[in-house]
Write a protein that holds these residues in place. Structure first.
Motif, PDB file in Angstrom:
ATOM      1  N   ARG A  74      54.929  46.033  55.222  1.00  0.00           N
ATOM      2  CA  ARG A  74      53.913  46.834  54.538  1.00  0.00           C
ATOM      3  C   ARG A  74      53.484  46.132  53.253  1.00  0.00           C
ATOM      4  NH1 ARG A  74      55.553  52.928  53.727  1.00  0.00           N
ATOM      5  NH2 ARG A  74      53.438  52.869  52.868  1.00  0.00           N
ATOM      6  N   CYS A  75      52.197  46.070  53.042  1.00  0.00           N
ATOM      7  CA  CYS A  75      51.675  45.522  51.796  1.00  0.00           C
ATOM      8  C   CYS A  75      50.519  46.408  51.371  1.00  0.00           C
ATOM      9  CB  CYS A  75      51.213  44.076  51.984  1.00  0.00           C
ATOM     10  SG  CYS A  75      50.667  43.292  50.456  1.00  0.00           S
ATOM     11  N   GLU A  76      50.575  46.942  50.168  1.00  0.00           N
ATOM     12  CA  GLU A  76      49.531  47.844  49.702  1.00  0.00           C
ATOM     13  C   GLU A  76      49.257  47.631  48.229  1.00  0.00           C
ATOM     14  OE1 GLU A  76      50.635  52.067  49.601  1.00  0.00           O
ATOM     15  OE2 GLU A  76      52.724  51.454  49.883  1.00  0.00           O
ATOM     16  N   LEU A  77      48.036  47.962  47.848  1.00  0.00           N
ATOM     17  CA  LEU A  77      47.595  47.861  46.469  1.00  0.00           C
ATOM     18  C   LEU A  77      47.506  49.266  45.897  1.00  0.00           C
ATOM     19  CD1 LEU A  77      46.622  45.634  44.456  1.00  0.00           C
ATOM     20  CD2 LEU A  77      44.295  46.221  45.154  1.00  0.00           C
ATOM     21  N   THR A  78      48.307  49.571  44.884  1.00  0.00           N
ATOM     22  CA  THR A  78      48.185  50.841  44.184  1.00  0.00           C
ATOM     23  C   THR A  78      47.303  50.598  42.961  1.00  0.00           C
ATOM     24  OG1 THR A  78      50.081  50.592  42.670  1.00  0.00           O
ATOM     25  CG2 THR A  78      50.546  51.326  44.925  1.00  0.00           C
ATOM     26  N   GLN A  79      47.248  51.571  42.060  1.00  0.00           N
ATOM     27  CA  GLN A  79      46.386  51.414  40.877  1.00  0.00           C
ATOM     28  C   GLN A  79      46.883  50.314  39.948  1.00  0.00           C
ATOM     29  OE1 GLN A  79      44.147  53.468  42.674  1.00  0.00           O
ATOM     30  NE2 GLN A  79      43.401  53.235  40.602  1.00  0.00           N
ATOM     31  N   ASP A  80      48.197  50.110  39.882  1.00  0.00           N
ATOM     32  CA  ASP A  80      48.737  49.166  38.906  1.00  0.00           C
ATOM     33  C   ASP A  80      49.731  48.168  39.487  1.00  0.00           C
ATOM     34  OD1 ASP A  80      50.472  51.245  39.400  1.00  0.00           O
ATOM     35  OD2 ASP A  80      51.114  51.509  37.334  1.00  0.00           O
ATOM     36  N   VAL A  81      49.960  48.225  40.795  1.00  0.00           N
ATOM     37  CA  VAL A  81      50.987  47.377  41.411  1.00  0.00           C
ATOM     38  C   VAL A  81      50.520  46.905  42.783  1.00  0.00           C
ATOM     39  CG1 VAL A  81      53.303  47.417  42.447  1.00  0.00           C
ATOM     40  CG2 VAL A  81      52.945  48.434  40.207  1.00  0.00           C
ATOM     41  N   LEU A  82      50.853  45.656  43.111  1.00  0.00           N
ATOM     42  CA  LEU A  82      50.780  45.169  44.488  1.00  0.00           C
ATOM     43  C   LEU A  82      52.192  45.235  45.047  1.00  0.00           C
ATOM     44  CD1 LEU A  82      49.238  43.730  46.843  1.00  0.00           C
ATOM     45  CD2 LEU A  82      49.969  41.570  45.799  1.00  0.00           C
ATOM     46  N   SER A 129      39.775  61.089  47.411  1.00  0.00           N
ATOM     47  CA  SER A 129      38.410  60.832  46.939  1.00  0.00           C
ATOM     48  C   SER A 129      38.151  61.526  45.613  1.00  0.00           C
ATOM     49  CB  SER A 129      37.385  61.307  47.976  1.00  0.00           C
ATOM     50  OG  SER A 129      37.518  60.581  49.180  1.00  0.00           O
ATOM     51  N   GLY A 130      38.684  62.732  45.454  1.00  0.00           N
ATOM     52  CA  GLY A 130      38.483  63.466  44.216  1.00  0.00           C
ATOM     53  C   GLY A 130      39.243  62.879  43.043  1.00  0.00           C
ATOM     54  N   LEU A 131      40.368  62.232  43.335  1.00  0.00           N
ATOM     55  CA  LEU A 131      41.212  61.669  42.276  1.00  0.00           C
ATOM     56  C   LEU A 131      40.809  60.246  41.933  1.00  0.00           C
ATOM     57  CD1 LEU A 131      43.720  62.077  40.472  1.00  0.00           C
ATOM     58  CD2 LEU A 131      45.112  61.257  42.390  1.00  0.00           C
ATOM     59  N   ILE A 132      40.568  59.425  42.958  1.00  0.00           N
ATOM     60  CA  ILE A 132      40.201  58.024  42.746  1.00  0.00           C
ATOM     61  C   ILE A 132      38.707  57.907  43.011  1.00  0.00           C
ATOM     62  CG2 ILE A 132      40.655  55.633  43.405  1.00  0.00           C
ATOM     63  CD1 ILE A 132      43.383  56.544  44.449  1.00  0.00           C
ATOM     64  N   PRO A 324      54.481  65.562  39.714  1.00  0.00           N
ATOM     65  CA  PRO A 324      53.218  65.143  39.116  1.00  0.00           C
ATOM     66  C   PRO A 324      53.091  63.624  38.992  1.00  0.00           C
ATOM     67  CG  PRO A 324      54.711  65.903  37.405  1.00  0.00           C
ATOM     68  CD  PRO A 324      55.412  66.133  38.726  1.00  0.00           C
ATOM     69  N   LEU A 325      54.175  62.903  39.215  1.00  0.00           N
ATOM     70  CA  LEU A 325      54.157  61.453  39.062  1.00  0.00           C
ATOM     71  C   LEU A 325      53.593  60.809  40.331  1.00  0.00           C
ATOM     72  CD1 LEU A 325      57.614  60.844  37.344  1.00  0.00           C
ATOM     73  CD2 LEU A 325      55.383  60.281  36.364  1.00  0.00           C
ATOM     74  N   TYR A 326      52.295  60.567  40.331  1.00  0.00           N
ATOM     75  CA  TYR A 326      51.631  59.939  41.475  1.00  0.00           C
ATOM     76  C   TYR A 326      51.789  58.421  41.384  1.00  0.00           C
ATOM     77  CZ  TYR A 326      49.258  63.874  43.753  1.00  0.00           C
ATOM     78  OH  TYR A 326      48.957  65.002  44.479  1.00  0.00           O
ATOM     79  N   VAL A 327      53.000  57.950  41.662  1.00  0.00           N
ATOM     80  CA  VAL A 327      53.302  56.535  41.471  1.00  0.00           C
ATOM     81  C   VAL A 327      52.527  55.630  42.429  1.00  0.00           C
ATOM     82  CG1 VAL A 327      55.565  56.939  40.458  1.00  0.00           C
ATOM     83  CG2 VAL A 327      55.352  56.741  42.940  1.00  0.00           C
ATOM     84  N   PHE A 328      52.076  56.184  43.560  1.00  0.00           N
ATOM     85  CA  PHE A 328      51.285  55.394  44.503  1.00  0.00           C
ATOM     86  C   PHE A 328      49.784  55.531  44.259  1.00  0.00           C
ATOM     87  CE2 PHE A 328      55.278  55.874  46.929  1.00  0.00           C
ATOM     88  CZ  PHE A 328      55.527  54.544  47.224  1.00  0.00           C
ATOM     89  N   GLY A 329      49.401  56.221  43.223  1.00  0.00           N
ATOM     90  CA  GLY A 329      47.987  56.422  42.929  1.00  0.00           C
ATOM     91  C   GLY A 329      47.443  57.650  43.607  1.00  0.00           C
TER      92      GLY A 329
END
Length: 391
Positions: A74-82, A129-132, A324-329
């Motif tokens: 698995r490889c994904e791009l979150t808001q602040d981390v690859l 969509s509403g958040l990002i 509340p910690l949306y660590v994956f964005g």
């Protein structure tokens, strides 16, 4: 259950080991802290992230599957981390680390794989969509350009290794340190970097309208971070939270409403997000909601503090939903070994501290009702409203 946590600061990065003796496999993850990226480079990196798992200089696709026992990388791009994630059996950690290192700086990124990755798109999701709301531009990507960006972003000084599962403490750390010795990326290239800005989404293509109260950023190094997190539990986690009382129970305007800490490069931004049906009076509604939320906080009692602490305890100690910690964005960490390993590594990468939910909860126990009300009020008063009408 996490039984042991070992953290080692290395010359080129950090290793976090999370020992879970009951796990049947080992999750090995590279977390790369992203540099500042323009919209076009971020769009290109999204494509690169989808192409990385397909093959490397050392591992064609067949050999990758042999190492992982048939499980996909698995490889994904979150808001602040690859994030690059490999799963292996406990007796195959050495091979797993070798594969991860190859994925981190020897991915071939063939033109064929890049072109195939461009065609992979996520299905529309009303909440995401509403958040990002950033819309990344469509881009074309040549192999040489992809390799240049890949090597600029994925560098050992930005990379943290997180290993979780049934492991031998210190083993992965020692093996990884030896692998890093042969990784010499040279100086980070200087010169022109993309400074393009993403467009903002103006409708929610799912047909559902979302309303988002966006607050002022909180730094990951903020000494009052535990108070901020507890305030978000009080504002929007579970039944009895302020958002639930005002938006759902009092007005019946939404079925889903949450308080979210959304990741940024150096911290998080508070979001109070709810979904609703399209309406002509949303602007008036949002004004009313903000006023009523502030009034709700003003009238909070000791029982509301106890409820927020109960939610925090359930989330932090028993991995109950509603974090509340949306660590994956687009979502918080779940209960899986992969997610919990990521959370431990992410917290170290973000705050410089080991992820210790018991310690975080103990810190929240020192928050008084007045402290909670003051923090929650300041969050609400700093918000701006983003309405994304359904289309």
């Amino acid at each position: 259950m996490i039984l042991h946590l070992a953290v080692s600061l290395l010359t080129a990065g950090v290793t976090v080991e999370v020992n879970n003796a009951s796990a049947r496999e080992v999750s090995i993850q590279a977390l790369v802290q992203l540099p500042t990226l323009g919209a076009k480079d971020r769009a290109k990196l999204e494509i690169i992230a989808r192409a990385i798992p397909k093959q490397t200089q050392d591992y064609p696709r067949r050999d990758i599957l042999i190492v992982t026992g048939g499980q996909p990388v698995r490889c994904e791009l979150t808001q602040d981390v690859l994030r690059i994630c490999v799963r292996v059996q406990p007796d195959n950690v050495k091979a797993g680390l070798s594969l991860l290192e190859s994925l981190a700086h020897k991915a071939t990124l063939t033109q064929e794989n890049l072109d195939a990755a461009i065609l992979e798109e996520d299905k529309p999701n009303y909440w995401k969509s509403g958040l990002i709301t950033e819309l990344l531009p469509p881009v074309k990507l040549r192999q040489e350009e992809a390799l240049s960006l890949y090597h600029r972003v994925v560098r050992p000084e930005r990379l943290l290794l997180a290993v979780g599962g049934k492991i031998v403490p210190g083993q992965a750390q020692d093996l990884w340190e030896k692998r890093l010795e042969s990784w010499n990326p040279g100086r980070e290239p200087k010169g022109y970097f993309d400074e393009s800005v993403a467009q903002e989404r103006n409708t929610n293509a799912t047909g559902i309208t979302t309303v988002d109260f966006v607050g002022s950023k909180v730094l990951s190094t903020d000494a009052a971070l535990s108070t901020e997190i507890l305030a978000m539990f009080a504002l929007g986690s579970g039944k009895g939270a302020s958002l639930f009382r005002v938006v759902r129970e009092r007005h019946g305007w939404s079925y889903r409403q949450e308080a979210i800490l959304f990741p940024t490069k150096d911290g998080w931004t508070p979001h109070l997000l709810f979904a609703t049906l399209p309406s002509d009076d949303l602007t008036q509604r949002t004004t009313k909601i903000r006023e009523e939320l502030i009034d709700d906080v003003k009238n909070m009692k000791q029982s509301d503090l106890a409820r927020a602490m109960g939610m925090a305890s359930a989330v932090l100690m028993r991995n109950v939903e509603f974090s509340p910690l949306y660590v994956f964005g687009s979502r918080p960490a779940g209960n899986s070994l992969e997610d919990q390993t990521f959370l431990s590594g992410y917290w170290m990468l973000k705050t410089g501290k080991a992820w210790n939910p018991s310690e975080l909860l103990d810190s929240m126990k020192h928050v008084s009702l007045d402290d909670l009300k003051e923090k929650a009020t300041s969050i609400l008063e700093s918000t701006s409203v983003h309405i994304l009408p359904g289309s």
